[in-house]
Design a protein around this motif. Structure first.
Motif, PDB file in Angstrom:
ATOM      1  N   MET A  42      37.428  49.743  32.676  1.00 57.10           N
ATOM      2  CA  MET A  42      37.684  50.557  33.854  1.00 57.10           C
ATOM      3  C   MET A  42      38.672  49.897  34.808  1.00 57.10           C
ATOM      4  O   MET A  42      39.218  50.544  35.680  1.00 57.10           O
ATOM      5  N   LYS A  43      38.875  48.596  34.653  1.00 57.74           N
ATOM      6  CA  LYS A  43      39.674  47.921  35.670  1.00 57.74           C
ATOM      7  C   LYS A  43      41.157  48.272  35.573  1.00 57.74           C
ATOM      8  O   LYS A  43      41.717  48.451  34.508  1.00 57.74           O
ATOM      9  N   LEU A  63      43.979  40.873  40.778  1.00 60.00           N
ATOM     10  CA  LEU A  63      43.219  41.574  41.815  1.00 60.00           C
ATOM     11  C   LEU A  63      44.109  42.280  42.837  1.00 60.00           C
ATOM     12  O   LEU A  63      43.880  43.429  43.184  1.00 60.00           O
ATOM     13  N   ALA A 110      45.637  45.226  41.311  1.00 64.24           N
ATOM     14  CA  ALA A 110      44.594  46.255  41.146  1.00 64.24           C
ATOM     15  C   ALA A 110      44.338  46.962  42.474  1.00 64.24           C
ATOM     16  O   ALA A 110      44.142  48.177  42.518  1.00 64.24           O
ATOM     17  N   MET A 111      44.357  46.184  43.560  1.00 64.35           N
ATOM     18  CA  MET A 111      44.124  46.773  44.884  1.00 64.35           C
ATOM     19  C   MET A 111      45.238  47.750  45.246  1.00 64.35           C
ATOM     20  O   MET A 111      44.988  48.831  45.765  1.00 64.35           O
ATOM     21  N   GLU A 165      44.798  51.773  45.886  1.00 64.45           N
ATOM     22  CA  GLU A 165      45.287  52.477  47.078  1.00 64.45           C
ATOM     23  C   GLU A 165      46.177  53.654  46.695  1.00 64.45           C
ATOM     24  O   GLU A 165      46.032  54.756  47.231  1.00 64.45           O
ATOM     25  N   LYS A 196      46.011  41.133  51.220  1.00 65.63           N
ATOM     26  CA  LYS A 196      45.817  42.568  50.987  1.00 65.63           C
ATOM     27  C   LYS A 196      44.367  42.997  51.278  1.00 65.63           C
ATOM     28  O   LYS A 196      43.422  42.319  50.913  1.00 65.63           O
ATOM     29  N   VAL A 197      44.235  44.092  51.966  1.00 65.95           N
ATOM     30  CA  VAL A 197      42.897  44.615  52.278  1.00 65.95           C
ATOM     31  C   VAL A 197      42.858  46.114  51.999  1.00 65.95           C
ATOM     32  O   VAL A 197      43.791  46.839  52.347  1.00 65.95           O
ATOM     33  N   ILE A 198      41.775  46.544  51.363  1.00 62.01           N
ATOM     34  CA  ILE A 198      41.587  47.986  51.181  1.00 62.01           C
ATOM     35  C   ILE A 198      40.481  48.429  52.131  1.00 62.01           C
ATOM     36  O   ILE A 198      39.427  47.793  52.208  1.00 62.01           O
ATOM     37  N   MET A 244      34.750  51.813  42.801  1.00 60.67           N
ATOM     38  CA  MET A 244      36.061  51.236  43.120  1.00 60.67           C
ATOM     39  C   MET A 244      36.089  49.738  42.844  1.00 60.67           C
ATOM     40  O   MET A 244      37.075  49.217  42.335  1.00 60.67           O
ATOM     41  N   ASN A 292      34.464  48.244  40.585  1.00 60.36           N
ATOM     42  CA  ASN A 292      34.602  48.145  39.137  1.00 60.36           C
ATOM     43  C   ASN A 292      36.043  48.315  38.704  1.00 60.36           C
ATOM     44  O   ASN A 292      36.529  47.601  37.828  1.00 60.36           O
ATOM     45  N   GLN A 293      36.742  49.247  39.337  1.00 59.74           N
ATOM     46  CA  GLN A 293      38.141  49.480  38.978  1.00 59.74           C
ATOM     47  C   GLN A 293      39.023  48.302  39.371  1.00 59.74           C
ATOM     48  O   GLN A 293      40.066  48.082  38.786  1.00 59.74           O
ATOM     49  N   LEU A 294      38.568  47.566  40.386  1.00 63.67           N
ATOM     50  CA  LEU A 294      39.345  46.401  40.804  1.00 63.67           C
ATOM     51  C   LEU A 294      39.102  45.213  39.878  1.00 63.67           C
ATOM     52  O   LEU A 294      39.783  44.194  39.968  1.00 63.67           O
ATOM     53  N   GLY A 295      38.113  45.343  39.014  1.00 63.36           N
ATOM     54  CA  GLY A 295      37.828  44.275  38.073  1.00 63.36           C
ATOM     55  C   GLY A 295      37.112  43.087  38.698  1.00 63.36           C
ATOM     56  O   GLY A 295      37.173  41.969  38.197  1.00 63.36           O
ATOM     57  N   ILE A 296      36.420  43.341  39.807  1.00 60.26           N
ATOM     58  CA  ILE A 296      35.641  42.279  40.456  1.00 60.26           C
ATOM     59  C   ILE A 296      34.418  41.989  39.584  1.00 60.26           C
ATOM     60  O   ILE A 296      33.891  42.881  38.921  1.00 60.26           O
ATOM     61  N   ILE A 332      37.737  45.664  51.611  1.00 61.95           N
ATOM     62  CA  ILE A 332      37.780  44.839  50.409  1.00 61.95           C
ATOM     63  C   ILE A 332      39.026  43.966  50.473  1.00 61.95           C
ATOM     64  O   ILE A 332      40.146  44.474  50.490  1.00 61.95           O
ATOM     65  N   GLY A 333      38.822  42.674  50.548  1.00 64.76           N
ATOM     66  CA  GLY A 333      39.939  41.743  50.556  1.00 64.76           C
ATOM     67  C   GLY A 333      39.920  40.919  49.286  1.00 64.76           C
ATOM     68  O   GLY A 333      39.009  41.049  48.469  1.00 64.76           O
ATOM     69  N   VAL A 334      40.923  40.066  49.116  1.00 67.91           N
ATOM     70  CA  VAL A 334      40.959  39.261  47.892  1.00 67.91           C
ATOM     71  C   VAL A 334      39.860  38.207  47.860  1.00 67.91           C
ATOM     72  O   VAL A 334      39.445  37.760  46.802  1.00 67.91           O
ATOM     73  N   VAL A 385      34.055  37.075  47.402  1.00 64.03           N
ATOM     74  CA  VAL A 385      34.550  37.364  46.053  1.00 64.03           C
ATOM     75  C   VAL A 385      35.060  36.062  45.457  1.00 64.03           C
ATOM     76  O   VAL A 385      36.050  35.523  45.908  1.00 64.03           O
TER      77      VAL A 385
END
Lengths: 446, 144
Positions: A353-354, A359, A362-363, A367, B4-6, B30, B32-36, B68-70, B141
Motif C-alpha cells: 500500500m505504501k 518517507l 511518500a508524504m 498530499e 515536511k508536514v502533512i 494514510m 499505511n500509505q506513507l509506509g510508516i 504527520i512529520g518525518v 516515528v
C-alpha cells in the motif's frame, strides 16, 4: 519487490471489462485497462471474490487437471472436508472416499484427520504463556495474505502451525513411502480443493520451505468424475479416519469449537473479516483468545471452487458430522502424530500500500493524492477502471493513470476547451477587423 | 517539528455512534500509505481512537487535528464538553464516568486515558470543567 505468485487468473476472451470485480476486491487489486480486467499481482490475496462475482465467468484459479496424477508412479488424494458436503447424502463419506481409487489414486487420506492433529497442537499453544492474543487462525490462506498486505501489526498473532492440508500431505506421503517402499519424489499428493488460495499456498508456502502437496485439483473439476466413480463402484474398504471434530473444520466456527474455550470468535466473508481485524488492531477484542477468520462466506463450504451452494452443503456436512459422532471413531489411530507442526518459515509484511520507499516522497505523494481526490466527483462509478475516486487519485500519483481517465474530468476539460473556442472564434486579427471605424481607431492610437 | 508536514483535520460528529472511530481509521490508512512501520501506526491509531471515542462519548463530538512529520505524529483532539474534574482519577485504569447506555455498547471500560498514555510517547491534557478538554498526543516515528 520479488515476483509475486497468485492463482487467481483472467480469461481475456470472456472478460468484457465491466466494473463488477474491481468494486468487489477487498485489496483494490484490479483495474480495467483496454476493456480487460488486470490483476495487480502483489496485491491479490486469492480470496476468490472476483471469481464469484464475475457474471461472465472470466475469472478462475489455476489448479491442476485431474490428469496430472498420471505424472507420478504412486498417487494419494487428500480431500478437504468440504468435499463431503458436495454430494447428496445417499453417498456416505466412506463411499466418497472409496471412489478415488478406481479413478487412479492409490491411497486416500482425509484432511479432516489432519485437522484434528492441528486442533490438538492449537489447544497446546493456547495454554502457553507469553503468546500474543487473540491468536488468529492460519487455516485460511487468503486471510494470512490479507494480514501480510493490510494488517502487518497482526502478523505476530497468526498461529504459526502447519495447515491441515500440509499435515495431511506429510503424514500420507511418509506413510506410503515407508509402507510401499517408494521414494518420496515418486509419490504425488493431490489436494482436492474448494479454495483458490490453497493452490497458491502450495506453490509459494508461507510456513514451510517447500510444500508436501504436489498438486491441487479443484472440487469443480473432479466433481463429476468422482460422482461417476461412486455410482459405478462398490465400497471396498473402510477409509474413514476422521471424527466429527475434523469434518467440522469446513464450517465456520468448526475449528474454534474443537479448542475447548468459549473465548473464540468465528468470522466468515472477507469484508466481515476486515472489520474484525480492524477491531483487533484497535485492541478492542481483549476478551477473545482465538479468532477463526475465513475469507469465504460460509467458510470453506463457500469456497470459489466448490459446486454445491454453501447452505445446502452445510446441511449435508451436518449429517456427515452427526454420522461420524454416532460411529464414534476413536482418536487412537495407528499413525504417528507429528509433534512438530511449527512453521520453519515465516510470514513477512508485504507493504504494497505504501506510496514510496522514501518517507518525504511518500508524504508529497499523499498530499497530491488528497488534492486530486478532492477534485474528483466522488461517485466511485468505476468508469475510469479504478474501484473508487480515491483509488484513481492513488493511481495518478503512482503514475499509472491520468486525471482525464475520469469521464467527468474529461467532460469538464472538453467544456472548458469549447468555451475557449467560442471565445477565440469571436476575435479577429486587426487587419481583417471590419467592425467600427478603423480610421478612428488609428487616430486614437496616436 | 521540522521539514515536511502533512496536516489532517477531522470533525468528530457525535450524532451517529456507528461513525465513531472514522477519523482514526482514515488516519491509519494514510499512515499505511506513507509506509510508516506497523508498530508506530498501531500506537498512533489506538491513541487517536481512544481520544476520538472519548470526545464522542463525553463531549458530544469535537475536532481532531493530525500533523504527520518525518520524525513524529502529533494528534490533537479538542472538545467543548464537560471537562475532567479529577484528572488523576481519570488516568486510573477502570475509572469511567461513561453513562450506562454507552457501557452497554462495550465502551466506557475506563481504559481510554490510560491507553492514550500507554500508546503515545507524550501526552498533554488541558481540561477545564464546563469548558472542554484538549488532548495532545505525540508518537515518534523511528525508522525500522
Amino acid at each position: 519487490m520479488e515476483k509475486y505468485y497468485h492463482s487467481v487468473t483472467l480469461n481475456e476472451e470472456k472478460c468484457r471489462g465491466c466494473t463488477n470485480c474491481i468494486k468487489r476486491c477487498p485489496t483494490e487489486a484490479i483495474r480495467v485497462r483496454k476493456s480487460k480486467a488486470r490483476i495487480i499481482d502483489e496485491r491479490c490475496i486469492d480470496c476468490g471474490e472476483c471469481i464469484r462475482i464475475c457474471p461472465y465467468h472470466a475469472k478462475n484459479a489455476i489448479t491442476d487437471p485431474v490428469e496430472a496424477i498420471y505424472k507420478f508412479r504412486y498417487t494419494i488424494a487428500i480431500p478437504a472436508p468440504s468435499l463431503y458436503g458436495q454430494y447428496k447424502t445417499v453417498f456416505s463419506r466412506n463411499r466418497i472416499l472409496n471412489a478415488f481409487k478406481p479413478m487412479g489414486f492409490d491411497r486416500v487420506y482425509e484432511v479432516a484427520r489432519a485437522a484434528e492433529i492441528v486442533s490438538e497442537a492449537t489447544r497446546k499453544l493456547l495454554k502457553k504463556e507469553n503468546i500474543k492474543k487473540p491468536l488468529i487462525s492460519s487455516a485460511c490462506p487468503a486471510v494470512v495474505r490479507l494480514i501480510q498486505v493490510r494488517f502487518p501489526s497482526l502478523i505476530d498473532n497468526v498461529v504459526k502451525l502447519e495447515s491441515p492440508m500440509e499435515v495431511a500431505a506429510k503424514i500420507a506421503k511418509n506413510k506410503a513411502a515407508h509402507e510401499e517402499n517408494i521414494p518420496l519424489e515418486e509419490i504425488g499428493v493431490f489436494f482436492i480443493s474448494p479454495c483458490a488460495a490453497k493452490a497458491t499456498s502450495v506453490k509459494v508456502p508461507y510456513g514451510a520451505a517447500k510444500s508436501n502437496v504436489d498438486g491441487v485439483i479443484s472440487i469443480k473439476d473432479i466433481y463429476l468424475k468422482l460422482l461417476n466413480s461412486m455410482e459405478r463402484n462398490p465400497v471396498r474398504e473402510d477409509l474413514e479416519q476422521a471424527c466429527q471434530e475434523g469434518i467440522r473444520w469446513a464450517n465456520p466456527s468448526g475449528e474454534s469449537s474443537a479448542l475447548g474455550t468459549e473465548k473464540f470468535l468465528a468470522v466468515d466473508g472477507i469484508h466481515n473479516v476486515i472489520t474484525i481485524l480492524e477491531e483487533i488492531e484497535n485492541d478492542r477484542l481483549e476478551d477473545i483468545d482465538f479468532v477463526e477468520a475465513l475469507a469465504c462466506t460460509g467458510g470453506c463450504l463457500g469456497g470459489p471452487l466448490t459446486v454445491e451452494n454453501a447452505y445446502v452443503a452445510k446441511n449435508r456436512l451436518g449429517r456427515h458430522i452427526e454420522e461420524a459422532r454416532l460411529k464414534g471413531i476413536s482418536k487412537s489411530r495407528n499413525e504417528k502424530i507429528e509433534d512438530d507442526l511449527v512453521w520453519t518459515g515465516s510470514i513477512e509484511h508485504k507493504p504494497v500500500m505504501k506510496l514510496d520507499t522514501d518517507l518525504v516522497k511518500a508524504m508529497k505523494k499523499l498530499e497530491a493524492l488528497e488534492l486530486i481526490n478532492d477534485g474528483l466527483p466522488g461517485l466511485d462509478c468505476g468508469a475510469c477502471g479504478a474501484p473508487s475516486c480515491r483509488a484513481l487519485a492513488e493511481d495518478i500519483v503512482r503514475g499509472n493513470a491520468n486525471e482525464t481517465d475520469c469521464i467527468f474530468k474529461l467532460r469538464e476539460k472538453v467544456r472548458d476547451l469549447a468555451a475557449q473556442m467560442v471565445e477565440l472564434e469571436a476575435k479577429m486579427p486587426p487587419v481583417m477587423d471590419k467592425s467600427g471605424d478603423s480610421q478612428e481607431q488609428v487616430k486614437k492610437q496616436r | 517539528m521540522s521539514g515536511k508536514v502533512i496536516k489532517l483535520h477531522f470533525t468528530i460528529d457525535a450524532h451517529d455512534f456507528s461513525l465513531a472511530g472514522e477519523a482514526s481509521s482514515s488516519t491509519k490508512k494514510m499512515l499505511n500509505q506513507l509506509g510508516i512501520s506497523p508498530l508506530i501506526i498501531k500506537k498512533a491509531a489506538i491513541a487517536m481512537y481512544e481520544a476520538e471515542i472519548n470526545a464522542f462519548i463525553h463531549a458530544n463530538g469535537g475536532e481532531a487535528d493530525v500533523e504527520i512529520g518525518v520524525d513524529r505524529i502529533v494528534i490533537t483532539v479538542r472538545d467543548e464538553g464537560p471537562g475532567i474534574a479529577d484528572l488523576d482519577l481519570a488516568m486510573q485504569e477502570g475509572y469511567s464516568t461513561a453513562p450506562d447506555k454507552v457501557r452497554e455498547l462495550g465502551f466506557g471500560a475506563g481504559m481510554g486515558l490510560p491507553n492514550m498514555k500507554r500508546y503515545s510517547d507524550r501526552l498533554e491534557i488541558k481540561t477545564e470543567v464546563g469548558r472542554g478538554t484538549t488532548v495532545t498526543m505525540t508518537v515518534y516515528v523511528r525508522e525500522g
